[in-house]
Design a protein around this motif. Sequence first.
Motif, PDB file in Angstrom:
ATOM      1  N   GLU A 103      44.788  19.822  37.783  1.00 34.43           N
ATOM      2  CA  GLU A 103      43.303  19.634  38.507  1.00 34.43           C
ATOM      3  C   GLU A 103      42.151  20.222  37.696  1.00 34.43           C
ATOM      4  OE1 GLU A 103      43.171  18.367  42.387  1.00 34.43           O
ATOM      5  OE2 GLU A 103      44.523  17.081  41.941  1.00 34.43           O
ATOM      6  N   VAL A 119      38.847  21.265  39.369  1.00 27.28           N
ATOM      7  CA  VAL A 119      37.814  21.404  40.126  1.00 27.28           C
ATOM      8  C   VAL A 119      37.012  22.301  40.651  1.00 27.28           C
ATOM      9  CG1 VAL A 119      37.868  21.934  42.971  1.00 27.28           C
ATOM     10  CG2 VAL A 119      40.153  21.417  41.430  1.00 27.28           C
ATOM     11  N   ASP A 148      33.256  23.430  42.330  1.00 22.91           N
ATOM     12  CA  ASP A 148      32.609  23.242  43.810  1.00 22.91           C
ATOM     13  C   ASP A 148      31.312  23.628  43.954  1.00 22.91           C
ATOM     14  OD1 ASP A 148      32.520  26.356  43.584  1.00 22.91           O
ATOM     15  OD2 ASP A 148      34.186  26.317  44.434  1.00 22.91           O
ATOM     16  N   ASN A 189      34.073  20.126  46.981  1.00 25.86           N
ATOM     17  CA  ASN A 189      34.851  20.613  46.153  1.00 25.86           C
ATOM     18  C   ASN A 189      35.323  18.637  45.310  1.00 25.86           C
ATOM     19  OD1 ASN A 189      34.997  23.282  46.428  1.00 25.86           O
ATOM     20  ND2 ASN A 189      36.363  21.515  48.264  1.00 25.86           N
ATOM     21  N   HIS A 211      37.429  16.785  41.985  1.00 27.37           N
ATOM     22  CA  HIS A 211      39.031  17.014  41.468  1.00 27.37           C
ATOM     23  C   HIS A 211      38.856  16.301  40.751  1.00 27.37           C
ATOM     24  CE1 HIS A 211      40.392  19.468  45.464  1.00 27.37           C
ATOM     25  NE2 HIS A 211      39.101  18.624  45.640  1.00 27.37           N
ATOM     26  N   LYS A 262      40.475  15.045  36.651  1.00 30.28           N
ATOM     27  CA  LYS A 262      42.383  15.178  36.324  1.00 30.28           C
ATOM     28  C   LYS A 262      42.160  14.718  34.900  1.00 30.28           C
ATOM     29  CE  LYS A 262      46.845  15.157  35.969  1.00 30.28           C
ATOM     30  NZ  LYS A 262      48.041  15.697  37.927  1.00 30.28           N
ATOM     31  N   THR A 265      37.206  13.933  45.691  1.00 28.52           N
ATOM     32  CA  THR A 265      36.536  14.975  46.457  1.00 28.52           C
ATOM     33  C   THR A 265      36.822  15.821  47.640  1.00 28.52           C
ATOM     34  OG1 THR A 265      34.986  13.155  47.647  1.00 28.52           O
ATOM     35  CG2 THR A 265      34.560  13.754  44.868  1.00 28.52           C
TER      36      THR A 265
END
Length: 170
Positions: A124, A126, A128, A143, A145, A147, A154
């Motif tokens: 992932e 991430v 923010d 946040n 996320h 992938k 989120t």
Amino acid sequence: MRITALASSIAICSLLLAGCVTAPDRDARLQPGVSRSEDVMAFYGQPRRIWPEADGGRTLEYSSQPMGRHCYMIRLAADGRLVGIEDGLSPASRARIEPGMTPEQVSRILGTERSRVLFQLSGEDVWDWTIEPDQIGYGMRFNVHFKDGRVLRTSQSMVFPSRRFPGLDD
């Protein structure tokens, strides 16, 4: 006499600073349909990014990250007139982030992120943003996320003050 002069100077400085921190969405000088891109830039300077729109207009991004809690997206029509102003980090804007979106789609809504962290084991990435906290006393982060280049989910996280370094939150 000195105290009065000092008090007057402090009062004047406070008023000047208050005028400098007016948020674009509450700035009476900016009027939809009347104000132009030149007006916006005269008041707020160069935007962090300029996003082209399909109709020939533009969106000017005024992000206050990493420490601020807002990202003003100022939408201009093709003729340069102000259409509207939206805080990209408002709860309504954050709710628009859905699984499957690309990083560019997320950035167009939320603006420039505060930080990015890649978690090798989960794969992932991430991103923010600092946002308004739900309660007094703690900082808050939103946040996203990713992938494989798409939004996975989120989340929100509280930021606890540092005991070793007061005033720093991470």
